[in-house]
Every structure is written in structure tokens, then in C-alpha cells.
Design an enzyme around this catalytic site. Structure first.
Site, PDB file in Angstrom:
ATOM      1  N   ASP A  99      -5.438   7.694   4.564  1.00  0.00           N
ATOM      2  CA  ASP A  99      -4.628   6.970   5.543  1.00  0.00           C
ATOM      3  C   ASP A  99      -4.948   7.430   6.960  1.00  0.00           C
ATOM      4  O   ASP A  99      -4.637   8.561   7.339  1.00  0.00           O
ATOM      5  CB  ASP A  99      -3.134   7.231   5.266  1.00  0.00           C
ATOM      6  CG  ASP A  99      -2.632   6.432   4.063  1.00  0.00           C
ATOM      7  OD1 ASP A  99      -2.886   5.215   4.008  1.00  0.00           O
ATOM      8  OD2 ASP A  99      -1.994   7.038   3.178  1.00  0.00           O
TER       9      ASP A  99
ATOM     10  N   HIS B 293      -7.134   7.797  -1.662  1.00  0.00           N
ATOM     11  CA  HIS B 293      -6.646   6.910  -0.596  1.00  0.00           C
ATOM     12  C   HIS B 293      -6.501   7.725   0.682  1.00  0.00           C
ATOM     13  O   HIS B 293      -5.832   8.762   0.708  1.00  0.00           O
ATOM     14  CB  HIS B 293      -5.304   6.301  -1.016  1.00  0.00           C
ATOM     15  CG  HIS B 293      -4.778   5.271  -0.071  1.00  0.00           C
ATOM     16  ND1 HIS B 293      -5.228   3.963  -0.045  1.00  0.00           N
ATOM     17  CD2 HIS B 293      -3.825   5.345   0.890  1.00  0.00           C
ATOM     18  CE1 HIS B 293      -4.568   3.281   0.880  1.00  0.00           C
ATOM     19  NE2 HIS B 293      -3.712   4.102   1.474  1.00  0.00           N
TER      20      HIS B 293
ATOM     21  N   MET C  38      -4.187   6.931  10.881  1.00  0.00           N
ATOM     22  CA  MET C  38      -3.162   6.380  11.780  1.00  0.00           C
ATOM     23  C   MET C  38      -3.454   6.802  13.213  1.00  0.00           C
ATOM     24  O   MET C  38      -3.845   7.946  13.449  1.00  0.00           O
ATOM     25  CB  MET C  38      -1.783   6.917  11.383  1.00  0.00           C
ATOM     26  CG  MET C  38      -1.399   6.615   9.945  1.00  0.00           C
ATOM     27  SD  MET C  38       0.284   7.132   9.617  1.00  0.00           S
ATOM     28  CE  MET C  38       0.354   6.832   7.828  1.00  0.00           C
TER      29      MET C  38
ATOM     30  N   MET D  20       1.325  -4.120   1.549  1.00  0.00           N
ATOM     31  CA  MET D  20       2.182  -2.989   1.922  1.00  0.00           C
ATOM     32  C   MET D  20       3.590  -3.242   1.382  1.00  0.00           C
ATOM     33  O   MET D  20       4.157  -4.319   1.573  1.00  0.00           O
ATOM     34  CB  MET D  20       2.242  -2.827   3.444  1.00  0.00           C
ATOM     35  CG  MET D  20       0.957  -2.357   4.109  1.00  0.00           C
ATOM     36  SD  MET D  20       0.262  -0.826   3.468  1.00  0.00           S
ATOM     37  CE  MET D  20       1.590   0.344   3.773  1.00  0.00           C
TER      38      MET D  20
ATOM     39  N   HIS E  84      -7.807   3.453   4.478  1.00  0.00           N
ATOM     40  CA  HIS E  84      -6.804   2.497   4.962  1.00  0.00           C
ATOM     41  C   HIS E  84      -6.554   2.763   6.440  1.00  0.00           C
ATOM     42  O   HIS E  84      -5.933   3.768   6.786  1.00  0.00           O
ATOM     43  CB  HIS E  84      -5.521   2.686   4.118  1.00  0.00           C
ATOM     44  CG  HIS E  84      -4.361   1.862   4.551  1.00  0.00           C
ATOM     45  ND1 HIS E  84      -3.072   2.143   4.150  1.00  0.00           N
ATOM     46  CD2 HIS E  84      -4.272   0.759   5.343  1.00  0.00           C
ATOM     47  CE1 HIS E  84      -2.236   1.249   4.683  1.00  0.00           C
ATOM     48  NE2 HIS E  84      -2.934   0.411   5.412  1.00  0.00           N
TER      49      HIS E  84
ATOM     50  N   MET F  42      -4.785   2.280   9.798  1.00  0.00           N
ATOM     51  CA  MET F  42      -3.583   1.781  10.471  1.00  0.00           C
ATOM     52  C   MET F  42      -3.791   2.056  11.949  1.00  0.00           C
ATOM     53  O   MET F  42      -3.168   2.940  12.548  1.00  0.00           O
ATOM     54  CB  MET F  42      -2.339   2.492   9.905  1.00  0.00           C
ATOM     55  CG  MET F  42      -2.002   1.978   8.499  1.00  0.00           C
ATOM     56  SD  MET F  42      -1.031   3.156   7.546  1.00  0.00           S
ATOM     57  CE  MET F  42      -2.344   4.193   6.918  1.00  0.00           C
TER      58      MET F  42
ATOM     59  N   ASP G 143       0.717  -0.484  -1.816  1.00  0.00           N
ATOM     60  CA  ASP G 143       0.816   0.785  -1.094  1.00  0.00           C
ATOM     61  C   ASP G 143       2.208   0.957  -0.502  1.00  0.00           C
ATOM     62  O   ASP G 143       2.621   0.169   0.358  1.00  0.00           O
ATOM     63  CB  ASP G 143      -0.247   0.801   0.013  1.00  0.00           C
ATOM     64  CG  ASP G 143      -0.329   2.124   0.753  1.00  0.00           C
ATOM     65  OD1 ASP G 143       0.402   3.074   0.396  1.00  0.00           O
ATOM     66  OD2 ASP G 143      -1.152   2.218   1.698  1.00  0.00           O
TER      67      ASP G 143
ATOM     68  N   SER H 169      -2.700   9.242  -2.248  1.00  0.00           N
ATOM     69  CA  SER H 169      -2.871   9.267  -0.794  1.00  0.00           C
ATOM     70  C   SER H 169      -2.812  10.701  -0.300  1.00  0.00           C
ATOM     71  O   SER H 169      -1.777  11.370  -0.423  1.00  0.00           O
ATOM     72  CB  SER H 169      -1.773   8.454  -0.113  1.00  0.00           C
ATOM     73  OG  SER H 169      -1.778   8.763   1.271  1.00  0.00           O
TER      74      SER H 169
HETATM   75  C1  DX5 Z   1       2.010   4.493   4.472  1.00  0.00           C
HETATM   76  C2  DX5 Z   1       0.654   4.841   3.881  1.00  0.00           C
HETATM   77  C3  DX5 Z   1       0.760   5.077   2.420  1.00  0.00           C
HETATM   78  C4  DX5 Z   1       1.627   6.244   2.063  1.00  0.00           C
HETATM   79  C5  DX5 Z   1       2.032   6.156   0.642  1.00  0.00           C
HETATM   80  O1  DX5 Z   1       1.886   4.227   5.806  1.00  0.00           O
HETATM   81  O2  DX5 Z   1      -0.253   3.798   4.084  1.00  0.00           O
HETATM   82  O3  DX5 Z   1      -0.519   5.179   1.838  1.00  0.00           O
HETATM   83  O4  DX5 Z   1       1.028   7.458   2.313  1.00  0.00           O
HETATM   84  O5  DX5 Z   1       2.915   7.210   0.377  1.00  0.00           O
HETATM   85  P1  DX5 Z   1       4.049   7.084  -0.726  1.00  0.00           P
HETATM   86  O6  DX5 Z   1       3.381   6.774  -2.016  1.00  0.00           O
HETATM   87  O7  DX5 Z   1       4.704   8.419  -0.696  1.00  0.00           O
HETATM   88  O8  DX5 Z   1       4.960   5.957  -0.290  1.00  0.00           O
HETATM   89 ZN    ZN Z   2      -2.124   3.718   2.810  1.00  0.00          ZN
END
Ligand code: DX5
Ligand code: ZN
Length: 217
Positions: free
Chosen positions: A36, A34, A38, A138, A67, A69, A176, A9
Site C-alpha cells: 500500500d 499487497h 500512500m 475498496m 496499490h 493511493m 480490499d 497487506s
Molecule cells: C487501506 C489499504 C488496505 C488496508 C487493508 O487503505 O488499501 O490494503 O491495509 O487493511 P485491513 O485488512 O486491516 O482492512
Molecule cells: Zn490496499
């Protein structure tokens, strides 16, 4: 059994050097990137959007696993596809029209995934399984990297795998949150096909070795 797919990620990468972070992942043995996204509403944190994905897309031919969010992802999924995603997943908790959103992603020629938070009943995915390329379990509450894998998550992974085997054999189970070298093998044994790893890769002094160890090599 095929090898687990490792998806670092970039949330845990250095944002001031993101181009090089992304470029280096393939040589380190990563399978996917990956990404992320947000929005500061669905989760209490903000990351980046379309432009970041567009700009890093030409730097790697690895599979881009985006991904989302974000609240009401239906409004934006098409733009994430055109920005360069190979797969777009969004949260069960964030969208009223889940089926319609999955259809938009698929008709844009992209793979689709549905993510569920640690407190959601795994059964909520059942009505959508026939459309899904990926089930995202998750194992932390989304929002931040570097959190601790929530106890009891292995059972949820096993449940998702059982549903997948029965109802959507071609879908992948992705895990994840809080994945590390110490728990990766039990996560794979529980049924994960794909493991996201933020801190476990980007926080390692030897990222190549970390990716191998996560895969159990
Ligand atoms: C959390 C994200 C994850 C996160 C994973 O909200 O969706 O992808 O970055 O990070 P680690 O592996 O450090 O938990
Ligand atoms: Zn993620």
C-alpha cells in the site's frame, strides 16, 4: 472454483522489521504481497515509496501487488514497475488519464489494476475493462488498515464480478478493506478472487492459520 488468492497487506506489518515480515509470508501460505503506497494527499496517511519496494523485492518470490493511493499516478507508475511490482493498481478517483496510465503500466511489461472507492458507482470501470488485469473494489475508504468492512459492499463485489464475467473474463476481482475470518466466505461467495488482509493476518497470533481460515480451509 479455484481457491481465493490471499494478499496480506504489509501496511499492517512491523515497519522496523519489514524484511522479515515479507520473507515470512510465503511459508505462512500467502499467495501475494499487497503493498500500500500512500502520498498523504489522495489519502490522509503516508507510507513509503520506490525504495521500500526495491529493498524488499529480493526477499520474496511472491507476486507483488502494488496499490497506489496517490494523486496523478501517471507520473510515477513506470518507476513502480521498475522497482519490482508485478501488478500496479491506482485509483479511478486520482487520475484524469486512466487509459493512458494503464497503457504505460502494460507497456512496461506489468499487470494493471483499477481501484474504486466505496462511494464510486461500479459502472465507472466499464470503459477500461478491456485493459484491466484486476478490478480493485475498496470495501473501506482508503488510508488506514484495521477499518470495518462497509455494509453493502457485497453487492458491489457481485456487480464487479458480473461485469468481469461479461466483459473481461480474464480479469480478477480484488477486495480490499476490513476482510476478516468472519466475513471472508461471504466475500468469496459474492465473487472475490483476491482478498487483501492486513489486520486479519498481521494481527493474528497464528498467521498461518489465519491465512488458511480466510481461504476457507
Ligand atoms: C487501506 C489499504 C488496505 C488496508 C487493508 O487503505 O488499501 O490494503 O491495509 O487493511 P485491513 O485488512 O486491516 O482492512
Ligand atoms: Zn490496499
Amino acid at each position: 472454483m479455484s481457491k481465493a488468492i490471499i494478499a496480506p497487506s504489509i501496511l499492517s506489518g512491523n515497519f522496523a522489521d519489514m524484511g522479515n515480515e515479507v520473507k515470512s509470508l510465503k511459508a505462512m501460505g500467502a499467495d501475494w504481497v499487497h503493498v500500500d503506497v500512500m502520498d498523504g494527499v489522495f489519502v490522509p496517511n503516508l507510507t513509503f515509496g520506490f525504495k521500500m519496494i526495491k529493498d524488499i523485492r529480493p526477499l520474496s518470490d511472491l507476486f507483488f501487488d502494488v496499490h497506489l493511493m496517490i494523486t496523478n499516478p501517471k507520473r510515477y507508475v513506470e518507476r513502480f514497475v521498475s522497482s519490482g511490482a508485478d501488478l500496479v493498481s491506482f485509483h479511478y478517483e486520482a487520475e484524469d488519464d486512466i487509459g493512458g496510465t494503464l497503457d504505460i503500466i502494460k507497456s512496461a511489461g506489468c499487470k494493471c489494476g483499477l481501484a474504486i472507492n466505496p462511494d464510486a458507482d461500479v459502472d465507472v470501470i466499464i470503459p477500461y475493462l478491456d485493459k484491466l488485469d484486476l478490478i480493485l473494489i475498496m470495501t473501506v475508504f482508503p488510508g488506514f488498515g484495521g477499518q470495518k468492512f462497509i455494509d453493502g459492499s457485497l453487492e458491489r463485489i457481485a456487480k464487479a464480478k458480473a461485469l468481469r464475467d461479461k466483459l473481461a473474463p480474464s480479469a480478477l476481482v480484488e477486495v480490499d478493506g476490513g476482510v476478516n475470518i468472519g466475513n471472508a466466505q461471504s466475500i468469496i461467495s459474492a465473487g472475490a478472487d483476491v482478498m487483501v488482509a492486513g489486520n486479519a493476518v498481521f494481527g493474528a497470533t497464528d498467521r498461518t492459520a489465519a491465512i488458511k481460515q480466510l481461504r476457507g480451509e
